[in-house]
Design a protein around this motif. Structure first.
Motif, PDB file in Angstrom:
ATOM      1  N   CYS A 166       0.839  -1.213   0.000  1.00 12.12           N
ATOM      2  CA  CYS A 166       0.000   0.000   0.000  1.00 12.12           C
ATOM      3  C   CYS A 166       0.867   1.253   0.000  1.00 12.12           C
ATOM      4  CB  CYS A 166      -0.919   0.017   1.216  1.00 12.12           C
ATOM      5  SG  CYS A 166      -1.902  -1.481   1.420  1.00 12.12           S
ATOM      6  N   TRP A 167       1.870   1.292   0.887  1.00 11.01           N
ATOM      7  CA  TRP A 167       2.727   2.480   0.959  1.00 11.01           C
ATOM      8  C   TRP A 167       3.533   2.622  -0.329  1.00 11.01           C
ATOM      9  CZ3 TRP A 167      -0.130   4.263   4.181  1.00 11.01           C
ATOM     10  CH2 TRP A 167      -0.408   3.703   5.421  1.00 11.01           C
ATOM     11  N   GLY A 168       3.898   1.496  -0.932  1.00 13.54           N
ATOM     12  CA  GLY A 168       4.589   1.561  -2.217  1.00 13.54           C
ATOM     13  C   GLY A 168       3.701   2.149  -3.302  1.00 13.54           C
ATOM     14  N   ALA A 169       2.427   1.741  -3.316  1.00 16.04           N
ATOM     15  CA  ALA A 169       1.482   2.264  -4.310  1.00 16.04           C
ATOM     16  C   ALA A 169       1.277   3.760  -4.132  1.00 16.04           C
ATOM     17  CB  ALA A 169       0.147   1.522  -4.196  1.00 16.04           C
ATOM     18  N   VAL A 170       1.112   4.182  -2.875  1.00 23.41           N
ATOM     19  CA  VAL A 170       0.936   5.611  -2.590  1.00 23.41           C
ATOM     20  C   VAL A 170       2.186   6.381  -3.001  1.00 23.41           C
ATOM     21  CG1 VAL A 170       0.638   7.323  -0.761  1.00 23.41           C
ATOM     22  CG2 VAL A 170      -0.714   5.234  -0.724  1.00 23.41           C
ATOM     23  N   GLY A 171       3.360   5.822  -2.669  1.00 27.94           N
ATOM     24  CA  GLY A 171       4.613   6.485  -3.011  1.00 27.94           C
ATOM     25  C   GLY A 171       4.814   6.623  -4.504  1.00 27.94           C
ATOM     26  N   VAL A 172       4.438   5.577  -5.264  1.00 25.24           N
ATOM     27  CA  VAL A 172       4.570   5.630  -6.724  1.00 25.24           C
ATOM     28  C   VAL A 172       3.646   6.683  -7.324  1.00 25.24           C
ATOM     29  CG1 VAL A 172       4.124   4.342  -8.851  1.00 25.24           C
ATOM     30  CG2 VAL A 172       5.378   3.274  -7.002  1.00 25.24           C
ATOM     31  N   ILE A 173       2.397   6.713  -6.868  1.00 26.63           N
ATOM     32  CA  ILE A 173       1.426   7.671  -7.407  1.00 26.63           C
ATOM     33  C   ILE A 173       1.821   9.103  -7.066  1.00 26.63           C
ATOM     34  CG2 ILE A 173      -0.979   8.447  -7.334  1.00 26.63           C
ATOM     35  CD1 ILE A 173      -1.738   5.488  -6.784  1.00 26.63           C
ATOM     36  N   LEU A 174       2.113   9.345  -5.781  1.00 23.80           N
ATOM     37  CA  LEU A 174       2.469  10.702  -5.357  1.00 23.80           C
ATOM     38  C   LEU A 174       3.825  11.118  -5.911  1.00 23.80           C
ATOM     39  CD1 LEU A 174       1.299  10.787  -1.615  1.00 23.80           C
ATOM     40  CD2 LEU A 174       0.132  11.701  -3.621  1.00 23.80           C
ATOM     41  N   GLY A 175       4.814  10.211  -5.829  1.00 26.08           N
ATOM     42  CA  GLY A 175       6.154  10.529  -6.303  1.00 26.08           C
ATOM     43  C   GLY A 175       6.185  10.800  -7.798  1.00 26.08           C
ATOM     44  N   SER A 176       5.464   9.981  -8.558  1.00 27.85           N
ATOM     45  CA  SER A 176       5.426  10.177 -10.006  1.00 27.85           C
ATOM     46  C   SER A 176       4.695  11.456 -10.377  1.00 27.85           C
ATOM     47  CB  SER A 176       4.749   8.977 -10.677  1.00 27.85           C
ATOM     48  OG  SER A 176       5.466   7.788 -10.422  1.00 27.85           O
ATOM     49  N   THR A 177       3.579  11.727  -9.681  1.00 28.97           N
ATOM     50  CA  THR A 177       2.826  12.961  -9.937  1.00 28.97           C
ATOM     51  C   THR A 177       3.689  14.186  -9.663  1.00 28.97           C
ATOM     52  OG1 THR A 177       0.738  11.870  -9.355  1.00 28.97           O
ATOM     53  CG2 THR A 177       0.751  14.281  -9.343  1.00 28.97           C
ATOM     54  N   LEU A 178       4.443  14.147  -8.562  1.00 25.06           N
ATOM     55  CA  LEU A 178       5.331  15.260  -8.211  1.00 25.06           C
ATOM     56  C   LEU A 178       6.442  15.415  -9.249  1.00 25.06           C
ATOM     57  CD1 LEU A 178       6.218  17.443  -6.181  1.00 25.06           C
ATOM     58  CD2 LEU A 178       7.511  15.673  -4.961  1.00 25.06           C
ATOM     59  N   PHE A 179       7.045  14.293  -9.647  1.00 25.09           N
ATOM     60  CA  PHE A 179       8.117  14.322 -10.641  1.00 25.09           C
ATOM     61  C   PHE A 179       7.619  14.921 -11.956  1.00 25.09           C
ATOM     62  CE2 PHE A 179      10.591  12.641 -14.139  1.00 25.09           C
ATOM     63  CZ  PHE A 179      11.905  12.711 -13.692  1.00 25.09           C
ATOM     64  N   PHE A 180       6.459  14.462 -12.416  1.00 23.37           N
ATOM     65  CA  PHE A 180       5.907  14.958 -13.682  1.00 23.37           C
ATOM     66  C   PHE A 180       5.546  16.438 -13.597  1.00 23.37           C
ATOM     67  CE2 PHE A 180       4.317  10.383 -14.486  1.00 23.37           C
ATOM     68  CZ  PHE A 180       5.555  10.024 -15.001  1.00 23.37           C
ATOM     69  N   THR A 181       5.103  16.875 -12.421  1.00 25.34           N
ATOM     70  CA  THR A 181       4.756  18.288 -12.239  1.00 25.34           C
ATOM     71  C   THR A 181       5.997  19.171 -12.310  1.00 25.34           C
ATOM     72  OG1 THR A 181       2.862  17.685 -10.849  1.00 25.34           O
ATOM     73  CG2 THR A 181       3.657  19.962 -10.685  1.00 25.34           C
ATOM     74  N   VAL A 182       7.087  18.697 -11.704  1.00 27.23           N
ATOM     75  CA  VAL A 182       8.318  19.501 -11.633  1.00 27.23           C
ATOM     76  C   VAL A 182       9.136  19.403 -12.918  1.00 27.23           C
ATOM     77  CG1 VAL A 182      10.511  19.823 -10.414  1.00 27.23           C
ATOM     78  CG2 VAL A 182       8.425  19.309  -9.128  1.00 27.23           C
ATOM     79  N   PHE A 183       9.306  18.175 -13.429  1.00 25.56           N
ATOM     80  CA  PHE A 183      10.223  17.961 -14.558  1.00 25.56           C
ATOM     81  C   PHE A 183       9.512  17.694 -15.889  1.00 25.56           C
ATOM     82  CE2 PHE A 183      12.527  16.586 -10.715  1.00 25.56           C
ATOM     83  CZ  PHE A 183      13.605  17.462 -10.779  1.00 25.56           C
ATOM     84  N   VAL A 187       6.229  15.354 -17.987  1.00 31.36           N
ATOM     85  CA  VAL A 187       6.000  13.952 -18.338  1.00 31.36           C
ATOM     86  C   VAL A 187       6.994  13.484 -19.401  1.00 31.36           C
ATOM     87  CG1 VAL A 187       4.275  12.308 -19.181  1.00 31.36           C
ATOM     88  CG2 VAL A 187       3.549  14.243 -17.802  1.00 31.36           C
ATOM     89  N   SER A 188       7.535  14.409 -20.179  1.00 31.57           N
ATOM     90  CA  SER A 188       8.484  14.047 -21.237  1.00 31.57           C
ATOM     91  C   SER A 188       9.737  13.364 -20.687  1.00 31.57           C
ATOM     92  CB  SER A 188       8.880  15.292 -22.043  1.00 31.57           C
ATOM     93  OG  SER A 188       9.473  16.266 -21.199  1.00 31.57           O
ATOM     94  N   ASN A 189      10.009  13.549 -19.396  1.00 28.77           N
ATOM     95  CA  ASN A 189      11.185  12.934 -18.768  1.00 28.77           C
ATOM     96  C   ASN A 189      10.839  11.633 -18.039  1.00 28.77           C
ATOM     97  OD1 ASN A 189      13.358  14.846 -19.368  1.00 28.77           O
ATOM     98  ND2 ASN A 189      12.195  16.286 -18.118  1.00 28.77           N
ATOM     99  N   TRP A 190       9.777  10.960 -18.467  1.00 26.49           N
ATOM    100  CA  TRP A 190       9.313   9.744 -17.783  1.00 26.49           C
ATOM    101  C   TRP A 190      10.364   8.627 -17.794  1.00 26.49           C
ATOM    102  CZ3 TRP A 190       8.924   5.074 -20.357  1.00 26.49           C
ATOM    103  CH2 TRP A 190       8.928   5.123 -21.756  1.00 26.49           C
ATOM    104  N   LYS A 191      11.233   8.606 -18.802  1.00 25.55           N
ATOM    105  CA  LYS A 191      12.243   7.547 -18.870  1.00 25.55           C
ATOM    106  C   LYS A 191      13.238   7.652 -17.709  1.00 25.55           C
ATOM    107  CE  LYS A 191      11.934   7.340 -23.898  1.00 25.55           C
ATOM    108  NZ  LYS A 191      12.605   7.641 -25.176  1.00 25.55           N
ATOM    109  N   ILE A 192      13.564   8.886 -17.319  1.00 25.83           N
ATOM    110  CA  ILE A 192      14.477   9.083 -16.183  1.00 25.83           C
ATOM    111  C   ILE A 192      13.845   8.535 -14.911  1.00 25.83           C
ATOM    112  CG2 ILE A 192      15.622  10.822 -14.744  1.00 25.83           C
ATOM    113  CD1 ILE A 192      15.839  12.573 -17.254  1.00 25.83           C
ATOM    114  N   LEU A 193      12.557   8.847 -14.719  1.00 26.28           N
ATOM    115  CA  LEU A 193      11.861   8.356 -13.526  1.00 26.28           C
ATOM    116  C   LEU A 193      11.773   6.835 -13.541  1.00 26.28           C
ATOM    117  CD1 LEU A 193      10.337   8.959 -10.929  1.00 26.28           C
ATOM    118  CD2 LEU A 193       8.236   9.195 -12.282  1.00 26.28           C
ATOM    119  N   THR A 194      11.564   6.251 -14.700  1.00 26.75           N
ATOM    120  CA  THR A 194      11.500   4.791 -14.813  1.00 26.75           C
ATOM    121  C   THR A 194      12.811   4.155 -14.338  1.00 26.75           C
ATOM    122  OG1 THR A 194      10.069   5.063 -16.743  1.00 26.75           O
ATOM    123  CG2 THR A 194      10.994   2.878 -16.372  1.00 26.75           C
TER     124      THR A 194
END
Length: 396
Positions: A146-163, A165-172
């Protein structure tokens, strides 16, 4: 003689479930990006979760044959390595292959293999450790999904907001570091045998045991009760509340995962004072109420509350079913855990499809689909009642 550090084993298993959460929850956040970047239609994108869950089901089944022969350590280290490879290749293969979608599917199959192995192996590894209050430890262990799912959703949303979505490969590639690091944890941590050689039940013995089939039914209903709401939480929130997809993702599946994680942590801390079967029965009743509230409430906010509190209700169902199985069938061995994972995945795969198909039959009314899904926690309750009455002694 140096004392074994089982806390290191527990940490590795925690991160194993975090890895599984990354595998299951990150790629769906990129579906629209795949469509826009590679021109992949939604009919093909819909194959991605299907391939993921079918691969996981196949691994669950195959594990009944090979895990004991190869050994827990080799298999669980492999689970982390292929998960890391799958995530890393997600960022690389679509650009290398002439058909990007093929590259995506290869990556999905790889990390689905890792996810399936995690599901089969991590619970028996923890069960084999000499911890007290194992049902509480098991519940706390599963909270990390559960905490992993929350972390992925929130962390990815934050990453995409700051950097962007075009940089999704770096996050992957960043997410791929977690299973790669955890592979080294599993290489060095102590891992015990769940059942000594020659003492575990054979597959044919399990299949002839009425108790085993009741435990399988319990696991199917646990997976179905959880996934029916979890998979449709975002769409339900969007339609019921009239909000954007971003808000729907955060208010729906993210809130559901938070409450599910809280439920598992609370039970993990209080399990010594609680009877597991009675607690699961109460959670089954709460789950029925939540499904009825979500599907029948006229006020959108009540529907959202039903969706969110369903996370509390289903929280201990999956780990609780595993703990009950270990108590009632202590010689079930790896094969039993593999079949339990297969049953849970089967319920989690079939139930969202049933909800979707029923909803389509009624003109896209998702509330009708969720109303039909109430049958899963109801069957779970009756299964627990039968289990308590007919098999109230530990199986020998």
């Amino acid at each position: 003689m140096k004392e074994k550090n089982y806390k290191k084993t527990l940490l590795a298993c925690y991160l194993g479930f975090v890895t599984q959460a990354i595998s299951a929850n990150f790629t769906p956040l990129l579906f629209l990006t795949f469509k826009n970047t590679y021109g992949i239609g939604f009919e093909k994108i819909a194959l991605i979760p299907l391939v993921f869950y079918l691969t996981q089901l196949l691994i669950d089944f195959a594990a009944t044959k090979f895990v004991d022969k190869i050994g827990y350590r080799t298999c669980v280290v492999t689970s982390q390595v292929v998960s890391a490879a799958g995530l890393a290749l997600m960022a690389i293969l679509p650009e290398l292959l002439p058909v990007p979608f093929i590259g995506i599917l290869i990556a999905v199959v790889l990390y689905a293999i890792g996810s399936g192995l995690v599901e089969v192996l991590v619970s028996p590894i923890v069960e084999a450790c000499p911890f007290e209050n194992k049902s509480g430890v098991m519940s706390l262990l599963h909270s990390f999904y559960c905490w992993g799912a929350v972390g992925v959703i929130l962390g990815s949303t934050l990453f995409f907001t700051v950097f962007g979505v075009s940089n999704w490969k770096i996050l992957t590639l960043i997410w791929a570091v977690i299973p790669l690091y955890n592979a080294f944890n599993f290489i060095s941590c102590p891992i015990e045998r769940l059942v000594e050689d020659g003492e575990s039940m054979h597959i044919k013995q399990l299949l002839r045991l009425p108790l085993f089939w009741l435990l399988i039914l319990l696991m199917v209903c646990s997976g179905a009760s959880e996934a029916s709401m979890a998979q449709w939480a975002s769409a339900f929130t969007e339609s019921a509340m009239g909000v954007s997809k971003t808000v729907g993702d955060l208010a729906g599946p993210c809130l559901f995962a938070v409450f599910m994680g809280i439920s598992r942590v609370i039970y993990g801390k209080m399990s010594k004072k609680l009877d597991l079967i009675r607690t699961m029965t109460a959670c089954g009743l709460l789950c029925v109420i939540c499904y009825l509230t979500a599907s029948l409430a006229s006020l959108p906010i009540l529907g959202l509350a039903g969706c969110a509190f369903c996370g509390i209700a289903v929280g201990i169902m999956w780990p609780g079913s595993i703990s009950i199985s270990s108590q009632k069938c202590p010689k079930g061995g790896t094969a039993m855990f593999a079949f339990l994972a297969l049953a849970g995945d089967l319920g989690a795969t079939v139930s969202p499809t049933i909800v979707g198909n029923v909803s389509n039959m009624f003109g896209g009314n998702l509330k009708i689909g969720l109303l039909v899904a109430t049958v899963f926690p109801l069957v779970l309750i009756f299964s627990l009642i039968i289990l308590n009455r007919k098999f109230n002694r530990l199986s020998k």
